[in-house]
Design a protein around this motif. Sequence first.
Motif, short mmCIF file in Angstrom:
data_model
loop_
_atom_site.label_atom_id
_atom_site.label_comp_id
_atom_site.label_asym_id
_atom_site.label_seq_id
_atom_site.Cartn_x
_atom_site.Cartn_y
_atom_site.Cartn_z
N GLN A 39 0.84 -1.19 0.00
CA GLN A 39 0.00 0.00 0.00
C GLN A 39 0.88 1.24 0.00
O GLN A 39 1.64 1.46 0.95
CB GLN A 39 -0.94 0.00 1.21
N ALA A 40 0.74 2.01 -1.06
CA ALA A 40 1.46 3.28 -1.17
C ALA A 40 0.57 4.39 -0.61
O ALA A 40 -0.66 4.25 -0.57
CB ALA A 40 1.81 3.55 -2.62
N PRO A 41 1.15 5.51 -0.20
CA PRO A 41 0.35 6.62 0.35
C PRO A 41 -0.73 7.06 -0.63
O PRO A 41 -0.46 7.28 -1.81
CB PRO A 41 1.40 7.72 0.57
N GLY A 42 -1.95 7.16 -0.12
CA GLY A 42 -3.06 7.63 -0.94
C GLY A 42 -3.63 6.60 -1.89
O GLY A 42 -4.52 6.92 -2.68
N LYS A 43 -3.11 5.37 -1.83
CA LYS A 43 -3.58 4.33 -2.74
C LYS A 43 -4.18 3.17 -1.96
O LYS A 43 -3.94 3.01 -0.76
CB LYS A 43 -2.44 3.83 -3.62
N ARG A 45 -4.71 -0.81 -0.96
CA ARG A 45 -3.82 -1.96 -0.80
C ARG A 45 -3.96 -2.87 -2.02
O ARG A 45 -5.08 -3.18 -2.45
CB ARG A 45 -4.18 -2.71 0.48
N THR A 91 7.74 1.57 -4.14
CA THR A 91 7.73 2.14 -2.80
C THR A 91 6.35 2.01 -2.16
O THR A 91 5.34 2.42 -2.75
CB THR A 91 8.14 3.62 -2.84
N ALA A 92 6.31 1.41 -0.99
CA ALA A 92 5.04 1.16 -0.29
C ALA A 92 5.32 0.48 1.04
O ALA A 92 6.46 0.07 1.31
CB ALA A 92 4.13 0.25 -1.13
N GLN A 120 8.14 -1.10 5.71
CA GLN A 120 8.28 -0.05 4.71
C GLN A 120 9.39 -0.39 3.73
O GLN A 120 10.52 -0.74 4.12
CB GLN A 120 8.60 1.29 5.38
N THR A 122 11.27 1.57 0.56
CA THR A 122 11.42 2.83 -0.14
C THR A 122 12.50 2.67 -1.20
O THR A 122 13.63 2.28 -0.88
CB THR A 122 11.79 3.96 0.82
#
Length: 125
Positions: A39-43, A45, A91-92, A120, A122
């Motif tokens: 799960q990336a930020p704002g997206k 899973r 990245t997620a 995490q 990155t």
Amino acid sequence: QVQLVESGGGLVQAGGSLRLSCAASGRTFSSYTMGWFRQAPGKEREFVAGIRWSTGNTYYDDSVKGRFTISRDNRMNTVYLQMNSLKPGDTAVYYCAADSRLSSYSDSPAEYEYWGQGTQVTVSS
């Protein structure tokens, strides 16, 4: 009580590799389907890879085919995700999941009973 503990995340440059581990405990997992999601930020899973513990059959999202490999170690009760040729888009937060009811696998997070806390990853450009 099922526990899934992920490890192995970190910061890596594009093109590099990481190996994630998911240590599973609390049950006999021979009939389970194990999955890796991210799960990336704002997206939402999303499914990355899955494996049937009993057969070793593996499943991958198209975005990671040829770059990621899922495997399991029966003796260590651990599932791995080897990630090669990493891209910034990888990245997620990566999560390990487990389910005892699936006969194959599912790419839907809602189908999985148990989840780890996430690790995490990155990838810098």
